[in-house]
Structures are given as C-alpha cells and as structure tokens.
Design an enzyme around this catalytic site. Structure first.
Site, short mmCIF file in Angstrom:
data_model
loop_
_atom_site.label_atom_id
_atom_site.label_comp_id
_atom_site.label_asym_id
_atom_site.label_seq_id
_atom_site.Cartn_x
_atom_site.Cartn_y
_atom_site.Cartn_z
N ASN A 37 36.51 41.64 40.97
CA ASN A 37 36.69 41.12 42.31
C ASN A 37 37.96 40.26 42.37
O ASN A 37 38.01 39.24 41.69
CB ASN A 37 35.47 40.27 42.68
CG ASN A 37 35.46 39.84 44.14
OD1 ASN A 37 36.49 39.88 44.81
ND2 ASN A 37 34.31 39.42 44.62
N ASP A 67 41.97 35.98 34.75
CA ASP A 67 40.62 36.08 35.34
C ASP A 67 39.63 36.61 34.28
O ASP A 67 38.79 37.47 34.57
CB ASP A 67 40.62 36.96 36.60
CG ASP A 67 39.32 36.84 37.39
OD1 ASP A 67 38.47 35.99 37.05
OD2 ASP A 67 39.15 37.63 38.35
ZN LIG Z 1 38.14 34.95 41.71
#
Ligand SMILES: [Zn+2]
Length: 424
Positions: free
Chosen positions: A279, A306
């Site tokens: 995401n 991330d």
């Molecule tokens: Zn995020």
C-alpha cells in the site's frame, strides 16, 4: 583514546556532502573518521576495499519494526539487525504499532533501546491520538521526547480540519509531517492497480486517484500553513506532477519513492500472491518510468524502503484478506541501484544522496558524510549483478516479491561509530 585505527583502503569513495567520487582511503580512529593516521595509533587494521563503493551509512525514513504489538513479524532487535546488514546506520520507525506511538513514554523507550542496537532508531510519532485521525496528538510533548517526525503512516489524516491543525502545530514546532497519501474512500476495498492479475483474479482495483487527491489536498494545506510536508511512498505519475508543480512554486514539499515502486510494475505481478501486495500498490510500467524520471529530475530526492514485515499467517494466500506490505531493507540497495543507476543512468553520487543527504535534510539532520570529524557511519557496497534468494532475507518475516529478481550491488559490511557489522 584507545589508539585503534582502521584504514579502509582503495575503495571508490562516494560522499555527496563533500562532492567526492574518487578512489581513496577512509581512516577511522576511535569511532570517528579522521584525515590521517594519528601519531599515537597503537594498532592499525587494514580493510581491502578495492572494487567496493565506500559511502556514508544509509538512512531509511520509513521502516516498520512492529514493536510493540507485532513481535511475531519483527522486533526492534531483528529489524535493527536487518537494517545494519543491509547498509543502514539510521532508520525512522513508523508509529503504527500496538499501541501506536502517540505517547512520549514510548518514544523515549525506543530511543533508549537504540543504544543497544546496531542502528540508531529515530522514532516518528503519530499525528493524531491513537492514530485514529479524529483528534490531534500532543505534538509538542512528542517532539520534546525525541520524535523525529509526525505521521499516521498506514493511513492518511483524512479529515481536512484535523490535518490543518496538525500542520499548523507542526509548522510552529518546525517539524515535518509525513503523509501516507491515500484517500480512504477512493481506495475503498482496492488491493491492486488495474492490471492483468486484477482482471484474471477479479481483484478489487485501487485507483491512482486515491493518491493524487490526497497529495492535492495536502499541498493546499501546505500553502495555508507553511508546514514542511513529506509524501511517503509516491507511486503514480499524477501525484508526481503535483509534487513537481509544488516544488516549482517554492513550497516545502518533498517525496520519497520505494525501491519496489521503482523496479516492479503491476504488469509484473505473476499471480494472486500476497507477497506482491503493498500500500500503495505497484504502479503501471508508465508510473515506474515516471518515478525514475522524477528522481533524475530531482522532483523526488529521496528513497525509503517502507520495510513492512508480516509473519507468514498474515500473508498466507492471495491479495484478498491478507495484510498490505513487503520487506524492503534487504533489497534496498540492489533494487534502487539497478533501477536508478543501471537502468536510468543516474550518477552513483546522486544515488547515494537519495539514501543519505536527502533523507537527512527532510527530517532536519546534519548531512551524513565521510569528512574528518564525523562519526564513522560507513556502508561498503560491492557493485555487480546478483540474484536475490530466500537465503538473503535477514528479517523475521519472509514477505517479499524479490525472490529470483536480478539486483545490482549489495552491502558487504556496515560500520556504525566505527564498529563493524558484516552483511553475511
Ligand atoms: Zn504507508
């Protein structure tokens, strides 16, 4: 002064802060980089760096170490070890833990833990109380406790009035707000971009407009508040255009891109496999090309991983009903170097900057460098093509789409404050 000296000899020294790209030595004494071997040196060790790149320790603005509350997926210790073995000396941890990092005591705990770990943990704190988006957190107290930035990462601060207040307060505190720019109503139940796998497996589509609209809203609020804004994991061409225009306008807006968004496209997803679910989702090939151009142009200055580990049961199956997120640290160098330097022609020095001076500037740290007098945080990289395999995973979790992918360059060792951490 212990008099222990390490000479890293004959590597390609790449130091964006000093504008240096040349073959040479880096000398370390008592945890610091020094110009010459000190006269009182007692022992001198030599490390043959011929054929290696010698760069400042990397800084990742975006990792999830899952502690507290998700220790089956990653802990501060396992995440820090993974980061050190992957070339990083500092990481910014995300606040979507359980409980979330909206409490100054939790920030202080993470900072204290960092003393015993091989990387510096720079915890970010929530924008809103419980990360629920309804009420601003005590940002002044979180800053005083040592928070490096404010973000509700994992979700956007979707309410305009709440985000306005967050940005006004952060601006007054001279802190950056980092946004997971996805409008929830526009993303809906979407899990993947419109792509062959979405059509063949009948998966709900996550449209790029969810990101574009979020970035547009945030830029309007920057214009109103003057707050420094950093857009996390930018993934699509439409949002890049907005960032480019905002920067031309002189607004304090920056953006990061992940190695997976730079290297992989929605069209590459081989099957309905949760190891490819993140995401925001992977963009189309056109988005990947636009992201690379944006880095080359300096619209996107910063890479971030991330790194989002999830234990096997949370990722078992396909895109439906599983968690968003993939590992990022182990493949950070190999995927971004391949995408940016080998396939886009960006200079190695600019590539190093995307992992060092650029992220440091975004959160207001002094530029990482290899100049004498600075702490000896160093990453040694062996350039060259290799294939990522399951044996190259260091994390507690295994969720990665990179198994079998050809990468370019890997970390062979990391030093933090002169202390050595071998990669393998
Ligand atoms: Zn995020």
């Amino acid at each position: 002064m212990s008099g222990d000296v390490l000479i890293i000899e004959g590597g390609r020294v790449l130091d964006p802060a000093g504008g240096r790209d040349e073959k040479g030595d880096v000398i370390v004494a008592d945890g610091l980089i020094v110009a010459d071997v000190p006269a009182q040196a007692r022992t001198i060790r030599r490390y043959d760096a011929d054929g290696l790149w010698v760069v400042p320790g990397l800084l990742d603005l975006h990792v999830h170490f899952r502690e507290p509350g998700g220790e089956a997926s990653e802990t501060l210790a396992s995440g820090a070890a993974t980061a050190a073995r992957s070339g990083f000396t500092r990481v910014v941890t995300m606040p979507n833990t359980r409980p979330p990092m909206d409490d100054p005591a939790l920030i202080r705990q993470h900072l204290a833990a960092s003393a015993h770990l091989p990387v510096d943990i720079l915890p970010s704190a929530c924008c809103t109380s419980r990360r629920a988006g309804g009420e601003i957190a005590d940002l002044a107290a979180l800053k005083a406790a040592g928070a490096s930035a404010f973000t509700d990462d994992g979700s956007m601060v979707a309410d305009d009035a709440v985000m306005l207040q967050v940005m006004q307060t952060a601006a007054a505190l001279d802190m950056v707000v980092m946004e997971h720019a996805v409008v929830p109503e526009l993303a809906g139940a979407g899990v993947v971009r419109d792509s062959p796998v979405a059509r063949s497996a009948g998966l709900p589509v996550f449209p790029p407009e969810a990101e574009v609209e979020a970035v547009a809203r945030d830029i309007r609020l920057v214009r109103q508040t003057g707050c420094r804004l950093h857009i996390q994991h930018l993934s699509c061409a439409g949002a890049i255009d907005l960032i480019r225009a905002a920067r031309r306008e002189g607004l304090p807006v920056s953006a990061e891109v992940t190695p997976h968004h730079l290297m992989l496209a929605a069209e590459d997803i081989p099957a309905d496999d949760a190891n490819w679910k993140m995401n925001p989702p992977l963009g189309t090939r056109a988005d990947v090309a636009a992201l690379r151009v944006a880095v080359a142009e300096g619209v996107i200055t910063c890479c971030a991983t991330d790194h989002a580990p999830h234990a096997a049961p949370l990722k078992a199956g396909g895109f439906r009903g599983t968690m968003f997120g993939v590992l990022g640290l182990e493949t950070a160098i190999g995927a971004s170097l391949r995408a940016l330097v080998v396939e886009t022609g960006i200079s190695p020095l600019v590539w190093v900057a995307t992992w060092t001076t650029a992220p440091a500037a975004i959160i207001g740290l002094t530029p990482p460098s290899l100049r004498p007098g600075t702490r000896a945080d160093i990453c040694l990289i062996r350039p060259g093509t290799w294939t990522f395999g399951a044996e190259d995973i260091f994390s507690k979790s295994r969720n990665t789409p990179f198994i079998g992918q050809r990468l370019e360059g890997r970390c062979v060792a990391t030093l933090r404050a002169g202390r050595f951490y071998a990669s393998r």
